[in-house]
Design a protein around this motif. Structure first.
Motif, mmCIF file in Angstrom:
data_model
loop_
_atom_site.group_PDB
_atom_site.id
_atom_site.type_symbol
_atom_site.label_atom_id
_atom_site.label_comp_id
_atom_site.label_asym_id
_atom_site.label_seq_id
_atom_site.Cartn_x
_atom_site.Cartn_y
_atom_site.Cartn_z
ATOM 1 N N ASN A 77 0.326 0.484 -3.224
ATOM 2 C CA ASN A 77 -0.209 1.778 -2.819
ATOM 3 C C ASN A 77 0.256 2.154 -1.418
ATOM 4 O OD1 ASN A 77 -1.829 3.916 -3.912
ATOM 5 N ND2 ASN A 77 -3.302 3.526 -2.282
ATOM 6 N N LEU A 78 0.369 1.162 -0.530
ATOM 7 C CA LEU A 78 0.887 1.436 0.813
ATOM 8 C C LEU A 78 2.316 1.966 0.735
ATOM 9 C CD1 LEU A 78 -0.422 -1.520 3.026
ATOM 10 C CD2 LEU A 78 -1.342 0.797 2.802
ATOM 11 N N ALA A 79 3.098 1.397 -0.167
ATOM 12 C CA ALA A 79 4.483 1.858 -0.331
ATOM 13 C C ALA A 79 4.511 3.317 -0.771
ATOM 14 C CB ALA A 79 5.205 0.975 -1.338
ATOM 15 N N MET A 80 3.551 3.698 -1.627
ATOM 16 C CA MET A 80 3.473 5.093 -2.075
ATOM 17 C C MET A 80 3.017 6.013 -0.941
ATOM 18 S SD MET A 80 1.750 4.586 -5.851
ATOM 19 C CE MET A 80 1.132 6.253 -5.821
ATOM 20 N N LEU A 81 2.132 5.502 -0.067
ATOM 21 C CA LEU A 81 1.601 6.318 1.021
ATOM 22 C C LEU A 81 2.601 6.514 2.157
ATOM 23 C CD1 LEU A 81 -2.036 4.894 1.419
ATOM 24 C CD2 LEU A 81 -1.441 7.260 0.865
ATOM 25 N N GLU A 82 3.572 5.611 2.254
ATOM 26 C CA GLU A 82 4.446 5.624 3.431
ATOM 27 C C GLU A 82 5.163 6.968 3.600
ATOM 28 O OE1 GLU A 82 7.911 3.165 5.759
ATOM 29 O OE2 GLU A 82 6.787 2.186 4.160
ATOM 30 N N GLY A 83 5.661 7.517 2.519
ATOM 31 C CA GLY A 83 6.373 8.792 2.622
ATOM 32 C C GLY A 83 5.477 9.911 3.119
ATOM 33 N N VAL A 130 -12.771 -1.236 -3.113
ATOM 34 C CA VAL A 130 -11.919 -0.318 -2.345
ATOM 35 C C VAL A 130 -10.586 -0.942 -1.930
ATOM 36 C CG1 VAL A 130 -13.878 0.993 -1.467
ATOM 37 C CG2 VAL A 130 -13.006 -0.941 -0.134
ATOM 38 N N SER A 131 -10.455 -2.249 -2.055
ATOM 39 C CA SER A 131 -9.234 -2.894 -1.555
ATOM 40 C C SER A 131 -7.948 -2.445 -2.248
ATOM 41 C CB SER A 131 -9.361 -4.419 -1.609
ATOM 42 O OG SER A 131 -9.638 -4.868 -2.901
ATOM 43 N N VAL A 153 -9.950 -4.853 6.138
ATOM 44 C CA VAL A 153 -9.283 -4.617 4.854
ATOM 45 C C VAL A 153 -8.083 -3.689 5.021
ATOM 46 C CG1 VAL A 153 -10.725 -2.652 4.161
ATOM 47 C CG2 VAL A 153 -9.751 -4.120 2.402
ATOM 48 N N GLY A 154 -8.106 -2.834 6.043
ATOM 49 C CA GLY A 154 -7.032 -1.858 6.211
ATOM 50 C C GLY A 154 -6.016 -2.227 7.270
#
Length: 408
Positions: A116-122, A108-109, A359-360
């Motif tokens: 992926n965090l960069a994609m989620l930021e928006g 899951v990491s 992990v998050g």
């Protein structure tokens, strides 16, 4: 212990596992006393049985980073002070020891990898703006429900690719997973288990959909197609789902509330933040230290070992009180002060250490950062108008309600 003087109560009578002292926010004096007089403290009798309390920063680090001696295994008791029923043990990767822990965590990491965090930021920013813009001005509303719960539940629904209109089921299951009978959430342990079986049934339907489709980037698809998770038995699947729900919900949710409360209790820091919004970067980890969303983690000793001059026996229950370690003045300067421009704001225990470090953690920090960036642009001041209502738990250090008002 409620109503007793922490400075004079006999050490052997101190039981910091009592949920009532967290709900009425009187636990600090007892932890101060233990750090000073008995940092590795044995409590022979509690509603959770006998246990050791580890209350100082460096001792907690010693336990947290030694998984060879201090086990998280669900079948030995897991990660919370209360022991699970033998017929309802929920293995999950945080309640496993290496190598199985490492293999499942690795599945899951990727969802919290930097790309992926960069994609989620928006997405997070867009949703945060929507919630903030919908806040009423000039009238009281519940910050916990409107912002803290809703934002984190939207995030969870995205990570699971969970049916959007039913996302509040995630909130309920998160609350039920850590509830105790009689705390106002569930009437009995059987009722709690029944709701969690309903959670399992719901997620099993989602699993069956994803396992028969091409692998995608959501958590259920990752688990369904992951080499070390695709053959989990139902209780292990439920355990990992509960871990991801609680980990993705309770921690961020209670830090969102705790941060606003801390700024209201420390108006000099709120003024400092308004004058220099760049301080959000250092304020976010300070909020997470100050709040300590999970008060403790538990381990079980696999061998006799000495800690802090005390002899811990194989099979003993050992509780790391993160909430206490984060106020240890031998390691953290002025630990009882909320200081948004600390020199080393990430020096805290709230995410744990060693193989089980959260992990998050970067996702949690990112959500808090975005919320505060957007809040300051729109509402430089939000007033807490009543003392918050805290939940009855010595594990989740959280809030049931906090009424606020945006000056009109």
């Amino acid at each position: 212990m409620v109503g007793k003087d922490p400075a004079t109560i006999p050490l052997e009578e101190i039981d910091v596992s009592q949920p009532e002292i967290f709900q009425n926010f009187t636990m600090w004096g007892f932890f101060d006393r233990l750090r000073k007089d008995d940092p590795v403290h044995y409590c022979p009798n509690s509603e959770f049985g006998a246990y050791w309390s580890v209350t100082k920063y460096n001792d907690i680090m010693a336990v947290d980073t030694n998984h060879h001696v201090f086990s998280s295994d669900a079948h030995l008791g897991g990660i919370t002070i209360g022991d699970p029923d033998d017929d309802f043990i929920l293995p999950m990767f945080i309640a496993m020891d290496p190598p199985k822990h490492d293999a499942q965590r690795k599945v899951v990491s990727p969802i919290v990898a930097p790309a992926n965090l960069a994609m989620l930021e928006g997405t997070i920013r867009e949703r945060a703006i929507g919630l903030i813009d919908a806040m009423p001005v000039g009238e009281e509303f519940d910050w916990v429900d409107h912002i803290s719960i809703e934002l984190t539940t939207q995030m969870l629904a995205t990570l699971f690719d969970f049916p959007w209109e039913e996302r509040r089921k995630l909130t309920r299951w998160s609350d039920v997973a850590t509830a105790r009978p009689g705390d106002g959430l569930v009437e009995s342990e059987d009722a709690r288990k029944q709701e969690l079986y309903e959670c399992l049934a719901y997620f099993t339907d989602l699993w069956n959909q994803r396992v028969n489709s091409e692998p995608k980037g959501d958590l259920i698809s990752m688990l369904a197609h992951g080499e070390s998770t695709r053959n989990m038995d139902p209780m292990e699947y439920l355990g990992n789902i509960i871990l991801l729900i609680v980990g993705g919900n309770d921690t961020t949710r209670n830090s969102l509330t705790g941060g606003l409360l801390a700024l209201n209790e420390n108006p000099d820091q709120y003024n400092k933040l308004r004058a220099n919004p760049d301080l959000i970067t250092s304020m976010v980890p300070e909020i997470i230290r100050w709040q300590t969303p999970l008060a403790h983690m538990r381990r079980t000793a696999l061998a006799d070992i000495e800690l802090g001059g005390k002899q811990i026996k194989r099979g003993d229950k050992v509780v790391m009180w993160y909430v206490s370690g984060n106020r240890d003045d031998e390691v953290i300067e002025n630990p009882n002060d909320f200081i948004i421009d600390r020199a080393r704001p990430r020096q805290h225990l709230s995410f744990g250490f060693g193989v089980h470090r959260c992990v998050g953690n970067r996702l949690a920090e990112m959500q808090l950062r975005i919320v505060w960036e957007e809040l300051l642009k729109r509402h430089p001041k939000i007033e807490v108008v009543q003392p918050p209502k805290r939940i009855l738990s010595s594990f989740v250090k959280g809030y049931a309600q906090m009424m606020v008002r945006i000056p009109g």
